[in-house]
Design an enzyme around this catalytic site. Structure first.
Site, PDB file in Angstrom:
ATOM      1  N   ASP A 103       0.849  -1.195   0.000  1.00  0.00           N
ATOM      2  CA  ASP A 103       0.000   0.000   0.000  1.00  0.00           C
ATOM      3  C   ASP A 103       0.887   1.249   0.000  1.00  0.00           C
ATOM      4  OD1 ASP A 103      -2.123  -1.730   0.233  1.00  0.00           O
ATOM      5  OD2 ASP A 103      -2.360  -1.449   2.397  1.00  0.00           O
TER       6      ASP A 103
HETATM    7  N1  URA Z   1      -1.390  -5.996   3.731  1.00  0.00           N
HETATM    8  C1  URA Z   1      -1.879  -4.747   3.739  1.00  0.00           C
HETATM    9  O1  URA Z   1      -2.956  -4.481   4.268  1.00  0.00           O
HETATM   10  N2  URA Z   1      -1.144  -3.786   3.143  1.00  0.00           N
HETATM   11  C2  URA Z   1       0.054  -4.015   2.562  1.00  0.00           C
HETATM   12  O2  URA Z   1       0.692  -3.089   2.045  1.00  0.00           O
HETATM   13  C3  URA Z   1       0.548  -5.334   2.571  1.00  0.00           C
HETATM   14  C4  URA Z   1      -0.180  -6.308   3.170  1.00  0.00           C
END
Ligand code: URA
Length: 235
Positions: A103
């Site tokens: 993310d």
């Molecule tokens: N899970 C998430 O919620 N975000 C990420 O960036 C990676 C795994």
């Protein structure tokens, strides 16, 4: 392949820079100076030297990047800086892309490559290549969460996740390590969401058996060595 192309690829320089080296007599093939840019050499030729140094064409590039907060896991983006923007000046002629995503607010290990088959392989759901994260929560980890992760959390939309490891941090009840064996969009945030717990920080520390180099500050990257690539291929 043509000699000028071979030299350009090996040294990551332009074709015209490569031709200049060749016409100046700086390139040897089989120990003999070769001034012909269009001379043919094998793609895996081991006997081409430039300025005395042997050249081998690196077919693909594999990088580990410590992704900073606020950078998007994409090749291009109209608005935000991407993970590829952070490395592209060093590889102007490579079509690099991230093998897997984090993310925008997550940090840590992003693998960048131009090897589509390799990326496909390590991302394939059947391979179950693990991903390890350090997670900071807005509430303490509970035994219920640990057991739920172990059994497979059912998300709000009804999807049941594969079993995952949730290892509490002994020093800080709101910190933990999570190891996933699949990749579902916002997976960790959604898994903790089931327990009404928010994620304040998420940092990927390893992909399969390969740990992010702790010497890399946010935004820094380095090439993955051949031995490290083997660690990834094995899991
Ligand atoms: N899970 C998430 O919620 N975000 C990420 O960036 C990676 C795994």
């Amino acid at each position: 392949m043509r000699l000028d192309k071979f030299v350009a690829q090996a040294l990551q320089i332009t074709r015209s820079e490569s031709r200049t080296l060749i016409t100046k007599g700086k390139v040897t093939v089989g120990g003999e100076v070769c001034r012909k840019a269009d001379a043919q050499v094998a793609e895996n030729a081991a006997d081409v030297c430039a300025q005395g140094k042997p050249l081998g064409v690196q077919q693909f590039v594999y990088l580990m990047l410590n992704k900073p907060d606020g950078v998007v896991s994409a090749s291009t983006d109209g608005r935000d800086t991407t993970v590829v923007d952070l490395v592209k000046d060093a590889f102007p002629r490579r079509q690099l892309f991230p093998a897997g995503r984090l993310d925008k607010t997550s940090t840590g290990f992003i693998l960048l490559t131009d090897d589509g088959n390799f990326a496909h392989d390590i991302l394939a759901p059947k391979r179950h290549v693990s991903k390890t994260y350090t997670v900071v929560l807005d509430a303490p980890v509970t035994g219920e969460m640990v057991r739920g992760f172990e059994q497979g959390v059912t998300l709000a939309d009804g999807q049941t996740m594969d079993p995952a490891e949730l290892i509490p941090d002994e020093a800080d009840p709101c910190r933990c390590t999570v190891v996933l064996h699949q990749g579902v969009y916002h997976q960790i945030k959604r898994m903790f969401g089931v327990y009404d717990v928010g994620v304040n920080g998420l940092h990927r520390t390893a992909i399969g058996g390969l740990a992010l180099d702790e010497g890399l500050a946010p935004g820094q990257w380095r090439e993955i060595t051949a031995g490290e690539l083997e660690l990834l291929r094995r899991r």
